[in-house]
Design an enzyme around this catalytic site. Structure first.
Site, short mmCIF file in Angstrom:
data_model
loop_
_atom_site.label_atom_id
_atom_site.label_comp_id
_atom_site.label_asym_id
_atom_site.label_seq_id
_atom_site.Cartn_x
_atom_site.Cartn_y
_atom_site.Cartn_z
N SER A 129 15.12 -57.57 27.30
CA SER A 129 16.37 -56.87 27.58
C SER A 129 16.16 -55.40 27.92
CB SER A 129 17.30 -56.99 26.37
OG SER A 129 16.66 -56.50 25.21
N ASP A 282 7.07 -55.11 13.20
CA ASP A 282 7.59 -56.32 13.84
C ASP A 282 6.45 -57.28 14.20
OD1 ASP A 282 9.53 -58.00 14.85
OD2 ASP A 282 9.57 -57.07 16.82
#
Length: 553
Positions: A129, A282
């Protein structure tokens, strides 16, 4: 009272309001007055809301995709079905045109694409994105990947953040949910993380930092960045061939020596968290590759979390208490890592933690996930009215992802056993200090010594003026007051004895004419002081022995 809706963002307000209603939070919509922006488009809450939430967020654009990914770590805010749905949220969208890629690279690096790269693949390796990644070859033959930011994404994110900031601020002031969880604070943390992720220079710095952190772990690889070919919208880094951990087939897993990989990855993260205070936040399976020669590659380090030394020390104690199944210690440390809300009930929290730790102690090592345990702890704290530090929540999510990667590499991996095995070495490393730290400690000690007389004088002045106030929360106030009374008596007696000894010293004179009487009086006073002191010590020892005997009974 209702939220003032900016006409420029009416469409976004309507989409957010519909999202809330669809997922059962129509109460928040009505409290903000956003129901006016819905016109006639509201509907009943979808019974399969958790399963549809990821699709709704993806349809609203990259800001909400990233927000959903962040919220998947907030087990203290969302129920397990929502956590599971958001954890599967994919940041995978259609790529933008190669002509735009060329324009962005040429504009950012101030040179034509063909002058920098011998080859440049027009089809991206991946499209997300915020940007997409292309494989290329430099003029000197080195293979690289080039990450290019999606056109117009910053403006879109900026507008979305304005809408969300207005909404969060209003909810914090006018709803119980906002006051309990601090939505504006959560959103500000999200904004900072997103701003960092939109600046590829920060990601290049993170890559360099991560390479330093894993330098002692020979099985872990972090791609090298190329700062001269990196700007805020373009990132160039070393290409490392490999397969995602999630894409490994059964045969590949059998051929892979997964146990040392899982153990070293776990050890590397413990070192980052508990010693270095900087960790990759992450490490989900999609960001970890396995190379053909059996190494692990850590990708996508746009999100780096940092822990203050005081927090790291508490985390060491918390992990040890969790590993040893000591619920009282877990409760005590968890309270220091969070913010007590007015409704916080420590007794309820302690009982819940005892149940949680007890169940984890009964589980087999292979069934216990350290990350899941930390996230359950943060959820328990939130339900009891204790708002945990965001770093602990992020750490829990990181460890949960780490547990999953390690379990994929080695199904027999045991996180708690690995934690206990590596903890001694980590504590030894964390105790190493620098000359600067030693100097800081000496300066603090110097400051304490210099300020101590003044603090003591102010305390005695307050006592003398009747302004001394002591606030203590005790479980048994009567017993505490009796103990305080005894302590006051002992202190008073000690002051009298000290005065007697000082008086005897002042009365004593060098031997000579006229000095015998004063010397005799001084000797008598001194002997009395010694006798009374011995009596006091005997009484204190006898009283302590009675207390210990009573406790044994």
């Amino acid at each position: 009272m209702s939220l003032r809706i900016d006409p420029a963002h009416v469409k976004r307000y309507r989409q957010i309001a519909m999202l809330m209603v669809r997922h059962g939070r129509g109460d928040l919509v009505r409290s903000t007055g956003m129901d006016a922006a819905l016109e006639e488009e509201t509907s009943e809450a979808d019974p399969e809301a958790a399963a549809c939430l990821a699709d709704d967020l993806e349809a609203m654009g990259p800001t909400f995709v990233k927000l959903g990914q962040l919220m998947s770590s907030r087990v203290d805010l969302l129920s397990p079905p929502y956590i599971e749905a958001l954890s599967r949220l994919q940041d995978d969208v259609a790529p933008f045109a190669f002509e735009e890629v060329e324009d962005i690279i040429s504009s950012e690096l101030q040179v034509r694409l063909s002058h920098l790269f011998r080859t440049f693949e027009s089809t991206p390796l991946a499209a997300a994105s915020l940007g997409q990644v292309h494989r290329a070859t430099l003029r000197d033959g080195r293979e690289v990947v080039v990450k290019v930011q999606r056109p117009g994404i910053r403006e879109q994110v900026r507008g979305d953040m304005e809408v969300l900031a207005d909404l969060a601020s209003f909810l914090d002031k006018h709803t119980e949910t906002g006051r309990r969880y601090g939505l504006a604070q959560l959103l500000e943390e999200f904004r900072k993380a997103l701003v960092d992720e939109l600046d590829y220079r920060r990601e290049a710095d993170n890559l360099s930092r991560m390479r330093e952190l894993v330098a002692d772990h020979d099985l872990i690889v972090v791609p090298e960045p190329f700062p001269d070919l990196t700007t805020s919208r373009v990132l160039t880094m070393e290409f490392v061939a490999g397969k995602k951990v999630t894409d490994l087939g059964s045969l590949a897993r059998l051929e892979l020596e997964g146990a040392p990989l899982a153990d070293q990855l776990f050890a590397a993260y413990l070192d980052q968290v508990l010693v270095q205070g900087v960790f990759h936040a992450d490490p989900h399976p999609g960001n970890v590759l396995v190379t053909p020669d059996g190494h692990l590659v850590l990708l996508d380090v746009g999100m780096i979390a940092r822990l203050a030394p005081a927090v790291r020390d508490k985390l060491v104690k918390l992990f040890l208490a969790l590993a040893d199944a000591r619920p009282e210690e877990v409760t005590r440390i968890a309270v220091t890592l969070g913010e007590r809300l007015p409704e916080f009930d420590e007794a309820v929290f302690a009982r819940t933690v005892a149940d949680l730790v007890g169940r984890s102690a009964d589980a087999s090592l292979s069934d216990l996930d350290i990350g899941a345990l930390v996230l359950q702890l943060t959820r328990t704290a939130g339900e009891a009215g204790l708002r945990m530090d965001p770093e602990l929540v992020m750490l829990g999510k990181t460890l949960l992802n780490l547990d999953r990667v390690a379990a994929t590499l080695d199904p027999g991996f045991e996180p708690r056993e690995a934690l206990q095995r590596h903890m001694a070495g980590l504590m030894k490393s964390s105790m190493r200090t620098t000359p600067a730290a030693v100097m800081a400690s000496l300066l603090e000690a110097k400051e304490f010594v210099e300020e101590l007389p003044g603090r003591v004088n102010r305390a005695f002045d307050a006592v003398g003026q009747g302004n001394f106030e002591l606030r203590i929360k005790a479980f048994d106030e009567d017993e505490f007051l009796r103990g305080l009374h005894k302590l006051a008596n002992v202190l008073a007696a000690a002051v009298v004895l000290a005065a007697m000894i000082l008086a005897s010293a002042l009365l004593a004179k060098p031997s000579g004419d006229g000095a015998s009487v004063e010397n005799h009086i001084a000797l008598v006073v001194f002997v009395m002081a010694v006798v009374v002191s011995l009596g006091m010590l005997a009484r204190i020892a006898l009283h302590s022995r009675k207390i210990r005997t009573g406790r044994r009974r």
